[in-house]
Design a protein around this motif. Structure first.
Motif, short mmCIF file in Angstrom:
data_model
loop_
_atom_site.label_atom_id
_atom_site.label_comp_id
_atom_site.label_asym_id
_atom_site.label_seq_id
_atom_site.Cartn_x
_atom_site.Cartn_y
_atom_site.Cartn_z
N VAL A 231 0.84 -1.20 0.00
CA VAL A 231 0.00 0.00 0.00
C VAL A 231 0.87 1.25 0.00
O VAL A 231 0.62 2.20 -0.74
CB VAL A 231 -0.96 -0.02 1.21
N LEU A 232 1.92 1.24 0.83
CA LEU A 232 2.74 2.44 0.96
C LEU A 232 3.59 2.71 -0.28
O LEU A 232 3.99 3.84 -0.53
CB LEU A 232 3.65 2.34 2.18
N THR A 233 3.88 1.66 -1.04
CA THR A 233 4.73 1.87 -2.20
C THR A 233 3.96 1.73 -3.51
O THR A 233 4.51 1.89 -4.58
CB THR A 233 5.90 0.86 -2.21
N GLY A 234 2.67 1.40 -3.41
CA GLY A 234 1.88 1.09 -4.60
C GLY A 234 1.57 2.30 -5.46
O GLY A 234 1.80 3.44 -5.09
N ALA A 235 1.03 2.00 -6.64
CA ALA A 235 0.64 3.06 -7.57
C ALA A 235 -0.60 3.77 -7.03
O ALA A 235 -1.33 3.23 -6.20
CB ALA A 235 0.35 2.45 -8.93
N THR A 240 -4.86 0.09 -5.34
CA THR A 240 -4.17 0.41 -4.11
C THR A 240 -5.17 0.88 -3.05
O THR A 240 -5.02 0.58 -1.87
CB THR A 240 -3.12 1.52 -4.35
N MET A 241 -6.19 1.60 -3.51
CA MET A 241 -7.17 2.09 -2.53
C MET A 241 -7.92 0.94 -1.89
O MET A 241 -8.12 0.92 -0.68
CB MET A 241 -8.14 3.06 -3.19
N ILE A 242 -8.30 -0.05 -2.72
CA ILE A 242 -9.01 -1.21 -2.17
C ILE A 242 -8.09 -1.97 -1.21
O ILE A 242 -8.50 -2.34 -0.11
CB ILE A 242 -9.51 -2.12 -3.32
N LEU A 243 -6.83 -2.12 -1.61
CA LEU A 243 -5.85 -2.74 -0.71
C LEU A 243 -5.74 -1.94 0.58
O LEU A 243 -5.61 -2.49 1.67
CB LEU A 243 -4.48 -2.83 -1.39
N GLY A 244 -5.81 -0.62 0.44
CA GLY A 244 -5.73 0.26 1.61
C GLY A 244 -6.89 0.01 2.55
O GLY A 244 -6.70 -0.04 3.77
N ILE A 245 -8.09 -0.17 1.98
CA ILE A 245 -9.26 -0.45 2.83
C ILE A 245 -9.07 -1.77 3.55
O ILE A 245 -9.30 -1.87 4.77
CB ILE A 245 -10.55 -0.47 1.97
N ILE A 246 -8.58 -2.77 2.81
CA ILE A 246 -8.32 -4.08 3.44
C ILE A 246 -7.28 -3.91 4.54
O ILE A 246 -7.40 -4.46 5.63
CB ILE A 246 -7.85 -5.10 2.38
N PHE A 247 -6.27 -3.09 4.25
CA PHE A 247 -5.21 -2.85 5.23
C PHE A 247 -5.79 -2.27 6.52
O PHE A 247 -5.42 -2.69 7.63
CB PHE A 247 -4.18 -1.89 4.62
#
Lengths: 373, 522
Positions: A231-235, A240-247
């Motif tokens: 998430v921190l290094t993603g595009a 990335t936003m969906i990954l961020g929500i999962i995070f």
């Protein structure tokens, strides 16, 4: 009885000792700053790195103290943390002067690197105050590692001093950003105290740590690290936003299990009442500052962006943080929610704060997008 | 009546208030995700597909902050703020400013919050120490409520004003919300791009919820005045390391009303100007693609051709000549020719061209300006500072009208002149020596009634929260009693908030003041 009057007024106390101490610290800062500027042998970044290292040592000392309860270690931990803080303060001065010498002076809190230095610095300031006020060091074991991580991790980003874009060239930059970071710092301390509260509560209630909690703790931690990295290094895209929500969901899960699994730490923590009060104090100190910061931003926008409010992502998230902590304050003071509920609101508010700080800078396109690097 | 009271109590309920705040926060999150706000329906269809776009549109997810549910919730919050203040504040006020019994009662003495100490100090000394202690804890005055031979009652209070914090904050919120709704309903905001030297008396409104200008022709707002951009310029950093970094940009604008100039101002980034309720901001800039100014060099082409012929002759001779003496001579001639050509260019007359000029006059001949551009090869590159400027002029000679391009690059300019100018009998080669691009100034224009209420309200909120949280209402009731040469101290602390740290600080500090080594609490 010599006093015949029934009302007594106070005498002025002596501030001499405090003044001498401040003078000594200031002269140290002045000495190192002038040495750096005159010799050109070292610059601000090196000092920031050194302070990160010292914070790292302080973190180890705080954890050592937390486990072994050695008074000497405790004093050394505070001293080390304070030393790191002083060196970091010096680095800010040097960075400011270096920018001035390049002919592009701006205060050292304008891009991601600078903010990643500034935020832990302010948080440490608040923490040192709270440690003194409440005479408790157990929170340091949770707090100082985070500070050390941020300062060291911050060096992954561009450390160069670069000229400010025109819209940022305003005196509002000083107060608006300063107030925001003061708010960030205070809310972070509140989060630390709340988490400690939740752990302490489970420890006092002596809840049973079911195997599922341990498994959940380990699994969520194992997933958090690679996911956090992605998430921190993603595009900057929707994936990335969906990954961020999962995070974020995973982070909450992790914290939930952590309050159970870290139960043994509870014995070393101060009382629940004290932790609850530290949370309240940190929030109530920060809340007016955060409010002021939003308003100062509005006043600035009213000179630079065409309106006091633009529903820009940063503005919205600042408002979201404000709403969460307003909810906490109402629950805590009028609703008498001293315990679990209030603590979880603070935890949720802190996650909103993380999004406001990292999420918006890194992913949401908007007017505040200059803070990306 | 009872029914009304119930509704009132419900609306002012803290839990409901907290619920509102959290829901408002969650809705704000919906408006701050990757779904861009304020786009047109078409954009959502393109990005997310027809079905998702329909959902977005129906749920107002394209414009959460202007949706009916968001606004309703804000109204409900406002209502809760008002109701809860009316319900709660009178009691809060009374508990702080109403009558207080200042003498410690027997009942209070038994309270679990009461702290008891015993010191070997005599009563008068203990009294002094306690006064000192209270002063150090920030109490400005200590009242002696009752004084007998062997018994003294003390009372101290501070921070009563803290109790007003809630009222002040809530008043601020209401004032702020009124201002915000005024701005939201009656405010307009938009932008206009004005090329240097031109007037505009209207601007394009932004789409609701977005910072993009609307495409709807109905969203062009007529201003009650006209704005003229006289001049636009960039400021650069004075820095060796960052040459060419832009520091700021500025427009000199004139406000014209009813055909008269009423105001002349410079607007800069971070420095807008106000006129007639409107605020004018320097928001952006760009190049129009025109040449604002050019310095033209006029060279007598026959002289130049003559010189070039001489040069090529000498060059040829230099290549074939073997005799060193003659070679030396030729070299001298060559040098002389070089000097001559430098002189030809340096002493050639210069003429200025400004944007909008209809004619360029060259040695008595009027050349009509037909066209000009900063980059005739690719106009888009102008914004990356890539230029290929040309001014096209036309003239009539021998009954024939023809165009001549005036260019900057000699390698292109000379052959072009040869073909279009000289071939038609025009003798003067004109080239662009220096030029400046013409800019347009992007101005944002907005009018938000209620802005003053926003500032007033928010300042009140900050003051109110500071009052509520930076001051603490505290009271202490103390009884000192002399018994067998010792003094008993009974102290009941009250703190409206941060009770724990107040109690703690009394427990750790008071024994020191009283000279008690081991904290002795009975």
């Amino acid at each position: 009885m010599e006093s015949t009057s029934s009302v007594l007024y106070r005498k002025r106390p002596s501030y001499l000792q405090g003044a001498l101490f401040v003078l000594a610290v200031l002269s140290f800062i002045g000495f190192v700053t002038s040495a750096a500027i005159l010799s050109h042998k070292f610059g601000n970044v090196l000092l920031f790195q050194i302070s990160g290292l010292i914070y790292g040592i302080a973190a180890i000392l705080y954890i050592t103290y937390f486990i072994f309860k050695n008074e000497k270690v405790s004093k050394l931990a505070t001293l080390t943390l304070f030393t790191g803080w002083v060196i970091q303060s010096t680095a800010f001065f040097i960075r400011g002067i270096e920018a001035y010498q390049m002919g592009i002076f701006h205060p050292p809190w304008t891009n991601l690197y600078e903010s990643l230095m500034f935020f832990p610095w302010l948080a440490t300031t608040v923490y040192l105050y709270i440690e003194r006020e409440y005479k408790t060091k157990a929170i340091g074991a949770f707090f100082v590692p985070v500070v050390a991580f941020l300062v060291i991790w911050g060096h992954k980003f561009n450390t160069d001093i670069s000229p400010l874009m025109p819209a940022l060239r305003s005196y509002w930059l000083y107060i608006h950003v300063l107030a925001s970071f003061a708010g960030y710092a205070g809310f972070t301390v509140a989060f630390g105290a709340s988490l400690a509260y939740l752990i302490k509560e489970n420890a006092e209630k002596d809840v049973k740590v079911k195997p599922i909690y341990v498994i959940g703790f380990i699994v969520s931690l194992a997933l958090l690290i690679p996911l956090g990295y992605t998430v921190l290094t993603g595009a900057k895209d929707i994936k990335t936003m969906i990954l961020g929500i999962i995070f974020i969901i995973l982070l909450l899960t992790f914290l939930y299990f952590a309050t159970y699994v870290l139960k043994p730490l509870g014995r070393a923590l101060p009382s629940r009442n004290l932790l609850s009060e530290i949370t309240l104090k940190a929030v109530t100190i920060s809340f007016p500052i955060w409010t002021a910061s939003i308003i100062l931003g509005g006043a600035w926008a009213n000179e630079a962006w065409g309106s006091y409010w633009s529903w820009d992502p940063k503005e919205n998230w600042a408002l979201i943080v404000w709403l969460f902590f307003a909810a906490y304050i109402h629950g805590r003071t009028i609703g008498k929610w001293k315990g679990t509920k209030a603590s979880w609101i603070v935890v949720a508010g802190f996650i909103m704060l993380l999004i406001c700080y990292f999420g918006v800078n890194l992913y949401f396109p908007g007017l505040h997008s200059y803070a990306t690097e | 009546m009872n029914y009304l009271k119930k509704i009132f109590a419900f609306l002012g309920n803290v839990k409901l208030g907290i619920f509102y705040l959290i829901v408002l926060a969650i809705l704000s999150i919906l408006g701050s995700t990757y779904i861009k706000q304020g786009e047109t329906y078409f954009v959502y269809v393109r990005e997310y597909g027809e079905d998702a776009a329909k959902i977005i549109w129906k749920l107002w997810l394209n414009n959460v902050f202007h949706s009916w549910y968001y606004q309703l919730l804000i109204v409900l919050v406002g209502l809760a703020v008002i109701v809860s203040t009316i319900e709660r504040f009178p009691n809060i006020y009374l508990s702080a400013y109403g009558k207080v019994r200042k003498k410690l009662t027997k009942n209070q003495e038994k309270s679990i919050n009461t702290l008891k100490y015993e010191t070997s100090l005599p009563l008068s000394e203990a009294l002094n120490r306690i006064k000192e202690f209270l002063f150090d804890k920030g109490f400005k005055k200590v009242e002696i409520v009752e004084q007998k031979d062997k018994e003294v009652f003390l009372f101290a209070e501070k921070g009563k004003i803290s109790r007003l914090g809630m009222l002040v904050t809530h008043i601020g919120i209401i004032v702020f919300l009124v201002g915000a709704f005024m701005g939201s309903y009656f405010g307009i905001r938009g932008q206009i791009e004005i090329p240097e030297g031109e007037f505009r008396d209207a601007f394009i409104k932004f789409r609701e919820g977005s910072l993009q200008p609307s495409m709807d022709p109905n969203d062009i707002v007529k201003l009650p005045f006209a704005i003229k951009v006289n001049k636009f310029w960039l400021d650069y950093y004075d820095s060796k390391e960052f040459k060419g970094a832009i520091k700021s940009f500025n427009s000199e604008i004139e406000i014209w009303k009813d055909g008269k100039l009423v105001e002349k101002k410079v607007v800069q980034v971070n420095n807008p100007t106000d006129f007639g309720g409107y605020r004018i901001f320097q928001a952006s800039y760009g190049k129009t693609g025109d040449i604002k100014y050019a310095k033209l060099i006029v060279v007598d082409y026959t002289k130049m051709l003559d010189l070039m012929k001489k040069v090529s002759d000498v060059q040829k001779a230099l290549q074939t000549e073997k005799d060193p003496k003659k070679l030396e001579q030729l070299k001298k001639i060559m040098k002389g020719l070089e000097t001559e050509s430098v002189v030809l260019f340096s002493q050639a007359p210069r003429i200025d061209y400004y944007y909008g000029q209809k004619y360029i006059e060259v040695n008595g001949t009027k050349l009509a300006v037909v066209n000009q551009t900063l980059n005739y090869k690719n106009p888009m590159l102008v914004n990356q500072n890539v230029y290929d400027p040309v001014i096209v002029v036309s003239l009539e000679k021998n009954g024939k009208r023809f165009n001549i391009p005036i260019l900057a690059d000699p390698n292109v300019a000379i052959p072009a002149f040869n073909q279009f100018g000289y071939a038609n009998g025009f003798k003067y080669l004109i080239m662009i020596e220096e030029f400046e691009p013409r800019y347009f100034s992007g101005l944002q224009i907005s009018k938000f009634p209620g802005t003053n209420l926003i500032w007033l309200g928010t300042i009140i909120v900050v003051m109110g929260t500071m009052l509520a949280f930076y001051t603490v209402h505290r009271r202490v009731w103390i009884k000192l009693e002399e018994q067998d040469g010792k003094t008993k101290v009974v102290i009941l602390p009250y703190s409206q908030k941060f009770k724990e740290s107040f109690d703690e600080s009394i427990k750790t500090d008071l024994p020191k003041y009283l000279g008690i080594d081991n904290q002795k609490e009975s």
